[in-house]
Design a protein around this motif. Structure first.
Motif, short mmCIF file in Angstrom:
data_model
loop_
_atom_site.label_atom_id
_atom_site.label_comp_id
_atom_site.label_asym_id
_atom_site.label_seq_id
_atom_site.Cartn_x
_atom_site.Cartn_y
_atom_site.Cartn_z
N ALA A 176 0.82 -1.21 0.00
CA ALA A 176 0.00 0.00 0.00
C ALA A 176 0.85 1.25 0.00
O ALA A 176 0.42 2.31 -0.45
N SER A 177 2.08 1.15 0.50
CA SER A 177 2.95 2.32 0.60
C SER A 177 3.85 2.51 -0.62
O SER A 177 4.62 3.47 -0.67
N PHE A 178 3.77 1.61 -1.60
CA PHE A 178 4.70 1.65 -2.74
C PHE A 178 4.64 2.98 -3.47
O PHE A 178 5.66 3.49 -3.95
N PHE A 179 3.45 3.58 -3.56
CA PHE A 179 3.29 4.81 -4.33
C PHE A 179 3.41 6.07 -3.47
O PHE A 179 3.37 7.18 -4.00
N ASN A 180 3.55 5.91 -2.16
CA ASN A 180 3.49 7.08 -1.28
C ASN A 180 4.58 8.10 -1.54
O ASN A 180 4.38 9.31 -1.38
N ALA A 181 5.76 7.63 -1.94
CA ALA A 181 6.85 8.54 -2.21
C ALA A 181 6.74 9.19 -3.59
O ALA A 181 7.54 10.05 -3.96
N PHE A 182 5.73 8.80 -4.32
CA PHE A 182 5.61 9.20 -5.72
C PHE A 182 4.39 10.06 -5.99
O PHE A 182 4.37 10.85 -6.92
N LEU A 183 3.35 9.91 -5.16
CA LEU A 183 2.08 10.59 -5.39
C LEU A 183 1.70 11.43 -4.18
O LEU A 183 1.95 11.04 -3.04
N GLN A 184 1.08 12.56 -4.44
CA GLN A 184 0.63 13.40 -3.34
C GLN A 184 -0.60 12.81 -2.65
O GLN A 184 -0.79 13.00 -1.45
N ASP A 185 -1.43 12.11 -3.40
CA ASP A 185 -2.66 11.53 -2.87
C ASP A 185 -2.38 10.10 -2.41
O ASP A 185 -2.21 9.20 -3.24
N ASP A 186 -2.36 9.87 -1.10
CA ASP A 186 -2.08 8.53 -0.57
C ASP A 186 -3.17 7.53 -0.96
O ASP A 186 -2.93 6.31 -0.92
N ASN A 187 -4.35 8.02 -1.29
CA ASN A 187 -5.46 7.14 -1.62
C ASN A 187 -5.70 7.02 -3.11
O ASN A 187 -6.76 6.55 -3.55
N TYR A 188 -4.72 7.41 -3.91
CA TYR A 188 -4.91 7.43 -5.36
C TYR A 188 -5.31 6.06 -5.91
O TYR A 188 -6.22 5.95 -6.74
N VAL A 189 -4.65 5.01 -5.46
CA VAL A 189 -4.91 3.68 -6.00
C VAL A 189 -6.35 3.25 -5.76
O VAL A 189 -6.94 2.52 -6.57
N GLU A 190 -6.95 3.73 -4.68
CA GLU A 190 -8.32 3.36 -4.37
C GLU A 190 -9.33 3.93 -5.36
O GLU A 190 -10.50 3.53 -5.36
N ARG A 191 -8.90 4.85 -6.21
CA ARG A 191 -9.82 5.40 -7.21
C ARG A 191 -10.18 4.38 -8.28
O ARG A 191 -11.23 4.49 -8.92
N PHE A 192 -9.32 3.41 -8.49
CA PHE A 192 -9.59 2.43 -9.53
C PHE A 192 -10.70 1.50 -9.07
O PHE A 192 -10.65 0.95 -7.96
N PRO A 193 -11.72 1.29 -9.90
CA PRO A 193 -12.89 0.52 -9.44
C PRO A 193 -12.56 -0.91 -9.06
O PRO A 193 -13.26 -1.50 -8.23
N PHE A 194 -11.50 -1.49 -9.62
CA PHE A 194 -11.19 -2.88 -9.30
C PHE A 194 -10.51 -3.03 -7.95
O PHE A 194 -10.27 -4.14 -7.49
#
Length: 292
Positions: free
Chosen positions: A100-118
């Motif tokens: 879950a933290s893989f993208f945290n250093a890369f994206l401002q939105d920590d919940n970005y991945v949750e936007r994907f419907p799958f």
């Protein structure tokens, strides 16, 4: 059935003879199955899990819902979901485990991945079938990830993050073209917030009016909104989350029915049993026997 809790794996525990990474594992499916023959039995992950089938048959089960394997199929799982698989013949494709933290250093939105419907955490929404014309592009992305991992270069993790996000976006575009469109932010934001609140509070809050108050909408609006978006009332979504947790707890043979009823905040064992049978057609004891 095992007397132990369903095992929970982290990414390092599934390393395949290479330096363990706490954030990402990508492998060809056949290699992954050969290295981890025991994980066909029910288990959980502490990370996001993605499998992409390019050949083979059989079935896989996510949170007690069974799906038939088909070439071009992907299944996405969020941390905590229970799954198992029953494959026949040689399975080909790819597996990705990502923290879950893989993208945290890369994206401002920590919940970005949750936007994907799958990545909603709903089993049926996490299983998607790619159109045939999109299969080569997704396979190529996985091959690019494997090349990047096997031949590391500068900015390697950032390249892997880019490739992973590109994969998520391309799958979403191919299978759900309406998702991510700028003209629909309110609906998806409200739905995501409602589901997150249910995930946080389903053991204590069981009525739609409780969630409506937290979302600053009326109970009638929340119910009609859920029916429009999901074909279910808000009450059904809350109830389904309680039932899912009950099923997960019932897989632990060391927990008594009374203990499960207490943990789920039911007044007593009898009320829990009536609730469970009403909506599943089985008593908790009968459900547990079928798991054996």
């Amino acid at each position: 059935m095992s007397k132990a809790l369903i095992p929970t794996y982290d990414i390092c525990s599934l390393a395949m003879g290479k330096p363990a990474s706490e954030d990402l594992l990508v492998a060809r499916f056949s290699d992954y199955l050969e290295a981890h023959k025991d994980i066909r039995f029910p288990h959980r992950h502490s990370f996001y899990h993605l499998a992409f089938f390019t050949a083979g048959s059989g079935a896989h089960t996510i949170d007690f819902e069974r799906f038939q394997v088909a070439p071009g199929q992907l299944y996405f799982m969020v941390p905590g979901q229970v799954h198992s698989w029953f494959f026949t013949g040689k399975i080909e494709g790819y597996v990705m485990n990502v923290s879950a933290s893989f993208f945290n250093a890369f994206l401002q939105d920590d919940n970005y991945v949750e936007r994907f419907p799958f990545f909603s955490g709903v089993s049926a929404e996490g299983v998607v079938q790619l159109p045939r014309e999109n299969i080569p592009a997704i396979s190529e992305l996985f091959e690019s990830m494997l090349t990047e991992i096997q031949n590391p270069q500068g900015y390697g993790l950032d390249m892997l993050r880019l490739l992973t996000l590109e994969l998520f976006i391309k799958v979403s575009r191919a299978t759900n073209p309406a998702s991510g469109k700028q003209e629909l932010p309110h609906n998806y934001l409200l739905l995501r917030n409602f589901r997150k609140l249910v995930e946080q509070h389903y053991m204590q809050l069981r009525l739609p009016k409780d969630y409506a108050a937290l979302l600053y909408v009326t109970p009638n609006y929340l119910n009609s909104f859920c029916r429009h978006m999901l074909g279910k009332s808000a009450g059904e979504i809350i109830r389904d989350r309680v039932l899912l947790e009950a099923k997960r707890l019932l897989t632990n043979a060391d927990m008594s029915i009374a203990s499960i009823a207490w943990q789920l905040n039911f007044a007593d064992n009898s009320y829990f049993t009536k609730f469970f049978k009403k909506y599943t057609g089985q008593t908790p004891e009968e459900f547990r026997k079928h798991l054996a």
